[in-house]
Design an enzyme around this catalytic site. Sequence first.
Site, PDB file in Angstrom:
ATOM      1  N   CYS A 144      44.577  43.168  46.146  1.00 55.08           N
ATOM      2  CA  CYS A 144      43.555  42.606  47.048  1.00 55.08           C
ATOM      3  C   CYS A 144      43.309  43.451  48.300  1.00 55.08           C
ATOM      4  O   CYS A 144      42.205  43.436  48.841  1.00 55.08           O
ATOM      5  CB  CYS A 144      43.903  41.177  47.417  1.00 55.08           C
ATOM      6  SG  CYS A 144      45.630  40.938  47.811  1.00 55.08           S
ATOM      7  N   HIS A 237      41.352  39.816  54.141  1.00 54.40           N
ATOM      8  CA  HIS A 237      42.263  40.888  54.536  1.00 54.40           C
ATOM      9  C   HIS A 237      41.488  41.879  55.406  1.00 54.40           C
ATOM     10  O   HIS A 237      40.452  42.413  54.998  1.00 54.40           O
ATOM     11  CB  HIS A 237      42.791  41.632  53.302  1.00 54.40           C
ATOM     12  CG  HIS A 237      43.790  40.860  52.487  1.00 54.40           C
ATOM     13  ND1 HIS A 237      44.304  39.635  52.868  1.00 54.40           N
ATOM     14  CD2 HIS A 237      44.391  41.182  51.315  1.00 54.40           C
ATOM     15  CE1 HIS A 237      45.184  39.228  51.950  1.00 54.40           C
ATOM     16  NE2 HIS A 237      45.234  40.137  50.996  1.00 54.40           N
TER      17      HIS A 237
END
Length: 358
Positions: A144, A237
Amino acid sequence: MQKLRAGILGATGAVGQQFVRLLADHPWFDISVLAASERSAGKRYFEAVNWIGSDPIPDSVREMEVVSCEPGIGCDFVFSGLDAKVAGGIESDFAAAGYAVISNARNHRMRQDVPLLIPEVNPEHTALIDAQNTSGYIVTNPNCSTVGLVCALKPIVDAFGVDRVQVSTMQALSGAGYPGVSSLDILGNVVPFIGGEEDKLETEPLKLLGALENGAVTPYRATLSAQCNRVPVLDGHMETVSLSLKRTASPEAVVGALRGFKNPLAGLGLPTAPDPFVAVFDDPRFPQPRRHSNLGRGMTVSVGRVRSCNVLDIRMVVLSHNTVRGAAGGAILNAELLVHQGRLSSRTAAAPATEKAS
Ligand code: NAP
């Protein structure tokens, strides 16, 4: 077009729930099977899952019975959001039994014959499937935190080349799955270690940005250094990135490359493909996880603060939604690309469970 029947392996996890959410009204795919561990098998989905979204469980799957992750389940192909501790063997079993496996797990990502895929970055790498010696196949999406970094790097690599990359991440809690990090560890705190993450962030980009030559990927030549941190953010993120270029360019030219990138998916009509692929902010306060993670329904990668670096050449901030672009949404886009390329159809799973002829 008749909808393909999708199974979800690991349907009760954080990523599995994103699959359920994103596939509930998908124009090409129907959820036909939900599978998870023996702990969940036999229960109805709403009983087995600890649903962590603020939205309700979609009616179409709420009462569906969860089954165990064994080949033979009734679907054309499977998405995998399985725990990496078990994903390797289960995914191999499904590929051997004739299923296309579109996976989020790390287990098969670096295999030479398995595409590590971001459709806007390396759509041609799906040709690696031809070397897999099973009647089904495995395709993976990256870690990710790799996804955001590589989406931001790709236009810069194409325009100027990139030599060295220094990246520090601020990774959301949903990236750790459920229950993830203990509240006493993360509330009002930052944890400067995520096991195995830095290694993935330093190696996966080189395969993704590599060239497909004679049926194999030659990794891109660059050096990456990563420092990964868990922060008390729910989704998204964020990464601060510094890089040196192979050919000199100003920050303005780098922004021009990011905005002018010729997206190979443009005009293909893939339902999950975002427009823009990368959004560049001029406002120096942006991007921010709470405001921008959901851009492009979670599929657009945000870039901001593109400026000169006193140590390397350019620095910038990158943000991507970790369970959408970085997991379930990315995998769904991979499946859409495979359909577009004629590699995924209702016949893929219906093929006999035998080895390929050669
Ligand atoms: P998670 O919340 O812990 O979910 C794990 C899933 O695996 C659950 O559905 C669980 O089912 C199932 N499972 C566990 N043991 C099993 C077994 N023995 N047999 C069959 N199923 C089993 O994890 P997650 O965060 O969703 O992550 C799933 C995968 O995606 C991992 O490989 C992870 O590294 C990767 N990934 C995660 C993210 C992210 O942002 N979270 C991003 C990219 C990639 P039960 O509920 O029945 O136990």
